[in-house]
Design an enzyme around this catalytic site. Structure first.
Site, short mmCIF file in Angstrom:
data_model
loop_
_atom_site.label_atom_id
_atom_site.label_comp_id
_atom_site.label_asym_id
_atom_site.label_seq_id
_atom_site.Cartn_x
_atom_site.Cartn_y
_atom_site.Cartn_z
N GLY A 106 -18.64 -6.88 -2.38
CA GLY A 106 -17.98 -7.08 -3.67
C GLY A 106 -18.78 -6.54 -4.84
CG HIS B 228 -1.97 -1.00 1.28
ND1 HIS B 228 -2.76 -1.30 0.20
CD2 HIS B 228 -2.40 -1.81 2.29
CE1 HIS B 228 -3.62 -2.26 0.54
NE2 HIS B 228 -3.41 -2.58 1.79
CB SER C 200 -15.03 -0.56 0.76
OG SER C 200 -14.50 -1.81 1.05
NE ARG D 253 -18.75 -3.51 2.48
CZ ARG D 253 -19.76 -2.83 1.93
NH1 ARG D 253 -20.93 -2.86 2.51
NH2 ARG D 253 -19.61 -2.12 0.83
P1 A3P Z 1 -16.74 -4.04 -0.37
O1 A3P Z 1 -16.45 -3.59 1.02
O2 A3P Z 1 -17.33 -2.94 -1.20
O3 A3P Z 1 -17.56 -5.27 -0.44
P2 A3P Z 1 -9.28 -4.90 -0.40
O4 A3P Z 1 -9.09 -6.29 -0.87
O5 A3P Z 1 -8.42 -3.90 -1.10
O6 A3P Z 1 -9.25 -4.81 1.07
O7 A3P Z 1 -10.75 -4.46 -0.87
C1 A3P Z 1 -11.87 -5.02 -0.25
C2 A3P Z 1 -13.06 -4.85 -1.17
O8 A3P Z 1 -12.97 -5.76 -2.27
C3 A3P Z 1 -14.35 -5.18 -0.45
O9 A3P Z 1 -15.36 -4.39 -1.07
C4 A3P Z 1 -14.50 -6.66 -0.78
O10 A3P Z 1 -15.79 -7.18 -0.60
C5 A3P Z 1 -14.07 -6.67 -2.24
N1 A3P Z 1 -13.61 -7.99 -2.70
C6 A3P Z 1 -12.89 -8.91 -2.03
N2 A3P Z 1 -12.69 -9.99 -2.78
C7 A3P Z 1 -13.30 -9.76 -3.96
C8 A3P Z 1 -13.46 -10.53 -5.15
N3 A3P Z 1 -12.95 -11.76 -5.27
N4 A3P Z 1 -14.15 -9.98 -6.17
C9 A3P Z 1 -14.68 -8.74 -6.08
N5 A3P Z 1 -14.57 -7.97 -4.97
C10 A3P Z 1 -13.89 -8.47 -3.92
#
Ligand code: A3P
Length: 307
Positions: free
Chosen positions: A273, A117, A147, A271
């Site tokens: 997605g 990050h 998110s 969460r």
């Molecule tokens: P939401 O909170 O909108 O659902 P990171 O991986 O950078 O922490 O981002 C998390 C976000 O990506 C969350 O979004 C999560 O649900 C979503 N996410 C995680 N896995 C995913 C997948 N395989 N496909 C699409 N979105 C995904």
């Protein structure tokens, strides 16, 4: 002592998940990470074959880590007996900074895949000086806010209290959030992807949702692992997309419980997605304010989002 001296000279704000953020090298760095980022910059020796999955948190890092791992290791594992079925993507593609805390090990197989990050200007020189590749995933700032607000509240540390959405939004608009300002983070990688398209691939969460097949092919080509015609005929791309899909990953036992890297509950990485969930949370005045900030910050850069 030296660390304390450095900290006392930096601006400090309350974080979303951890009590203290410091303005370090022009980004809001969690206090626990300053030393690691410093050591990462000084000591990391990149290899030509290294791949970095870079992101602003909550932009789809977990998803892109899974996709990148599945692409580059597709000759080694069958889809039915795949490490992604028994390990969380953050274990297979570890964040690089905590290696310097001793919590995480460097990957032993090549190409080494790392997550980060760290904003682009703070990456170690050695990454820029060799032929390693960076894939950056960016998400529209509206959904990234929602998110982040929900996620950080779940993992927040004592003695932090819940931030009301209005409070969190004001901090977000001021750029105060872990690894913020978000606009500088996005623009740093965006500009480098334009200047060095062979080095940095800039991806958008929304594009990946919209046409995963096209984007997965694009990632594979960029990383130097293009799909052959035979693989395409054999539906290898589709099987990678399915393996890494939100529905599949969220429902795996390995992603339903347990902690990763000492603090993060694995289930919170999955969460909803979805795109445009922000519509369920934003008031008209919030929409107006964030739209204006995006116009101001992104200006003529060419970076824009479908919201
Ligand atoms: P939401 O909170 O909108 O659902 P990171 O991986 O950078 O922490 O981002 C998390 C976000 O990506 C969350 O979004 C999560 O649900 C979503 N996410 C995680 N896995 C995913 C997948 N395989 N496909 C699409 N979105 C995904």
């Amino acid at each position: 002592m030296e660390d304390e001296l450095i900290l006392s000279s930096l601006s400090k704000e309350r974080g979303w998940a951890i009590p203290d953020l410091y303005l370090f090298q022009q980004f809001w760095c969690p206090s626990t990470l300053i030393k690691e980022v410093n050591n990462f910059q000084k000591q990391f020796q990149a290899k030509d074959s290294d791949i970095f999955v870079a992101s602003f948190p909550k932009s789809g890092t977990t998803w892109l880590k899974a996709i990148a791992f599945a692409i580059v290791n597709r000759q080694c594992f069958s889809i039915h007996n795949h490490p992604l079925l028994t390990s969380n993507p953050h274990q297979l593609v570890p964040p690089v900074e905590p290696v310097y805390r001793g919590d995480v090990d460097f990957p032993t197989i090549e190409p080494r895949l790392f997550g980060t990050h760290t904003p682009f200007p703070s990456l170690p020189n050695s990454i820029m000086e060799c032929n390693s590749k960076i894939i950056y995933i960016c998400r529209n700032p509206f959904d990234t806010f929602v998110s982040s607000w929900i996620y950080y509240d779940k993992i927040k540390r004592e003695p932090l209290t819940t931030l009301k959405i209005e409070e969190a939004f004001e901090m977000y608009c001021d750029g105060i959030i872990e690894f913020g300002p978000w606009w500088s983070h996005m623009l740093g990688y965006w500009k480098e992807s334009l200047a060095k398209p062979d080095k940095v691939l800039f991806l958008k969460y929304e594009d990946l949702k919209d046409d995963a097949n096209f984007q997965v092919k694009r990632i594979a080509e960029f990383l130097g692992f293009p799909f052959t015609q035979e693989e395409e005929n054999n539906q290898v791309i589709e099987s990678i997309i399915k393996l890494c899909s939100f529905e599949e990953m969220k429902n795996l036992e390995v992603n339903k419980s347990g902690i990763i890297h000492r603090f993060a509950d694995k289930k919170y990485y999955f969460r909803k997605g979805e795109t445009r969930d922000w519509l369920n949370y934003f008031s008209p005045s919030m929409t107006e304010k964030l739209t204006k900030i995006m116009e101001e910050k992104f200006g003529e850069s060419g970076l824009s989002f479908m919201i």
